[in-house]
Motif scaffolding. Structure first.
Motif, short mmCIF file in Angstrom:
data_model
loop_
_atom_site.label_atom_id
_atom_site.label_comp_id
_atom_site.label_asym_id
_atom_site.label_seq_id
_atom_site.Cartn_x
_atom_site.Cartn_y
_atom_site.Cartn_z
N GLN A 34 53.88 59.94 45.19
CA GLN A 34 54.09 58.73 46.05
C GLN A 34 53.19 58.98 47.37
N ASP A 35 52.70 57.88 47.54
CA ASP A 35 51.57 57.87 48.64
C ASP A 35 51.50 56.76 49.56
N PRO A 36 50.98 56.63 50.73
CA PRO A 36 51.06 55.64 51.67
C PRO A 36 50.51 54.39 50.72
N ASP A 37 49.31 54.57 50.37
CA ASP A 37 48.42 53.46 49.57
C ASP A 37 47.28 54.23 49.03
N PRO A 38 47.07 54.67 47.76
CA PRO A 38 46.08 55.70 47.26
C PRO A 38 45.00 54.81 46.70
N ILE A 39 45.40 53.24 46.40
CA ILE A 39 44.70 52.62 45.56
C ILE A 39 43.50 52.00 46.33
N LEU A 61 40.91 49.99 38.52
CA LEU A 61 41.85 49.18 39.42
C LEU A 61 41.48 49.35 40.82
N PHE A 62 41.90 48.26 41.55
CA PHE A 62 41.82 48.04 42.93
C PHE A 62 42.54 47.04 43.49
N ARG A 63 42.99 47.13 44.70
CA ARG A 63 43.66 46.22 45.63
C ARG A 63 42.77 45.20 46.23
N LEU A 64 42.76 43.90 46.12
CA LEU A 64 41.83 42.73 46.59
C LEU A 64 42.39 42.25 47.80
N ILE A 65 41.45 42.34 48.99
CA ILE A 65 41.90 41.60 50.18
C ILE A 65 40.92 40.63 50.58
N ASN A 66 41.47 39.71 51.34
CA ASN A 66 40.52 38.61 51.75
C ASN A 66 39.83 37.96 50.72
N HIS A 67 40.94 37.47 49.59
CA HIS A 67 40.47 37.00 48.22
C HIS A 67 40.54 35.56 48.31
N GLY A 68 40.82 34.76 49.29
CA GLY A 68 40.74 33.24 49.77
C GLY A 68 41.94 32.48 48.93
N VAL A 69 42.86 33.29 48.33
CA VAL A 69 43.77 32.33 47.67
C VAL A 69 44.83 32.29 48.76
N PRO A 70 45.37 31.12 49.28
CA PRO A 70 46.28 30.54 50.23
C PRO A 70 47.55 31.37 49.91
N ILE A 71 48.08 32.34 51.09
CA ILE A 71 49.47 33.07 50.91
C ILE A 71 50.57 32.05 50.76
N THR A 72 50.60 30.49 51.01
CA THR A 72 51.47 29.92 50.75
C THR A 72 51.58 29.42 49.01
N LEU A 73 50.19 29.42 48.57
CA LEU A 73 50.42 29.44 47.13
C LEU A 73 50.90 30.39 46.33
N LEU A 74 50.55 31.74 46.76
CA LEU A 74 51.09 32.90 46.24
C LEU A 74 52.45 33.04 46.35
N GLU A 75 53.05 32.48 47.47
CA GLU A 75 54.54 32.45 47.63
C GLU A 75 55.35 31.64 46.93
N GLN A 76 54.72 30.43 46.86
CA GLN A 76 55.43 29.13 45.93
C GLN A 76 55.51 29.52 44.52
N LEU A 238 50.54 57.10 39.54
CA LEU A 238 50.43 56.52 40.95
C LEU A 238 51.30 55.23 40.69
N THR A 239 52.13 55.09 42.00
CA THR A 239 52.79 53.70 42.00
C THR A 239 51.87 52.84 42.69
N VAL A 240 51.80 51.56 42.18
CA VAL A 240 50.90 50.50 43.16
C VAL A 240 51.77 49.83 43.95
N LYS A 241 51.66 50.16 45.20
CA LYS A 241 53.06 49.52 46.04
C LYS A 241 52.73 47.95 46.23
#
Length: 332
Positions: A34-39, A61-76, A238-241
């Motif tokens: 368990q780690d705050p976010d090792p990815i 593997l990596f975590r992608l930020i500022n990817h341009g997909v609207p958060i509303t679309l991800l949530e929908q 490692l857990t990908v949080k």
């Protein structure tokens, strides 16, 4: 969402009848660090080629930020996926009878005809899902409102994910100094597919056992509140949080082969939780049909040849062998 009637019968077993899928020969610690976010974090808006190269070599593997997909679309997409899975098992089966969408359970593996390989209770994965070939989405409309709404959202989502996959692959090809005629042919829009997964509550077993993806890239929109994805790094899990408004990108077997093993196909698995379900939505992209993967580590092959061999091995051996089948100077 907790209605047992919404699950395939084989996933309705009481917890005490579940099967422990942990491999007794697996000497690795089953409890992930368990780690705050090792990815590793990659910013698509200001892409750092050196960081991307390091993540692909060391993690796959990596975590992608500022990817341009609207958060509303991800949530929908997450909300609609939950609605879809809450339908009765029979309704979900019937809904996919005459559509390009395949409904599967117990394993994400599909035969070349698109039929899910059904396993018995002794060796199932605790998962159900839908397999959606994106190139066919515009060709049909569905009478089931939730599936029709999902179709429209996925058409929008596919445009964003194709852009992301192309941008990342072109950056990787540049880092690797690959001389490719058309980078877009290696992440062809017509090969893109989405799988949506639901992992039920259970005390024992795995949502998905240890595996690598066969894709070039896999891009995951995971549940914002429920963890489960684990990645193998330096012989430890490692857990990908789950972190809101981020995507998880992992490299698949095709990317490892294209890079001549410089980049790695990430080994990962999915842990189920005792008290809460997990939903995830994954986009996979593959090389075009006419693309031959040429590498210093493997005999030339197409993705179709690779897929056929994987399905042959699953039927004969019960598991995927993967890239080892195509290594130079090997007899398997």
């Amino acid at each position: 969402m907790n209605n047992l009637d919404s699950y395939p019968p084989i996933l309705r077993l009481p917890n005490n009848q579940s099967q422990n899928l942990h491999d007794p020969n697996d000497k690795m610690d089953p409890n992930p660090i368990q780690d705050p976010d090792p990815i590793p974090i990659i910013d698509l808006k200001s892409l750092n080629h050196k960081k991307l190269d390091e993540a692909c070599k060391e993690w796959g593997l990596f975590r992608l930020i500022n990817h341009g997909v609207p958060i509303t679309l991800l949530e929908q997409l997450q909300d609609l996926t939950k609605q879809l899975f809450s339908l009765s098992f029979e309704s979900k089966q019937e809904a996919c009878n005459e559509s390009p969408i395949t409904y599967f359970w117990g394993t994400p593996a599909l035969t070349p005809s698109g039929t899910a390989i059904t396993r018995g209770p002794q060796n199932i994965n605790w998962v159900e899902g839908f397999d959606v070939p994106l190139c066919q989405l515009s060709q049909f409309q569905h009478h089931l409102p939730s599936l029709e709404s999902m179709r429209l959202l996925l058409m929008d989502y596919a445009t964003h994910l194709s852009r992301i996959a192309t941008t990342l692959f072109e950056a990787m090809a540049k880092n690797l100094e690959l001389n490719l005629k058309s980078t877009k042919s290696y992440v062809s829009e017509k090969t893109g597919l989405v799988r949506v997964y639901r992992y039920p509550c259970t005390e024992v077993g795995w949502g998905m056992e240890v595996h690598t993806d066969s894709s070039v890239l896999s891009i995951l929109n995971q549940d914002d509140h429920v963890s489960g994805l684990q990645v193998l790094k330096d012989d430890q899990w490692l857990t990908v949080k789950p972190i809101s408004n981020t995507l998880i990108v992992n490299l698949g077997d095709m990317m490892q082969a294209i890079s001549s093993d410089i980049y790695k196909s990430a080994s990962h698995r999915v842990k189920v939780e005792k008290d809460i379900e997990r939903i995830s939505i994954c986009y996979f992209v593959f090389p075009g049909d006419d693309i031959v993967i040429e590498s210093s580590k493997y005999n030339p092959f197409t993705y179709n040849e690779f897929r056929a061999q994987v399905q042959k091995d699953i039927k004969a051996l019960g598991h995927k062998v993967g890239l080892a089948r195509f290594q130079l100077n090997q007899d398997c």
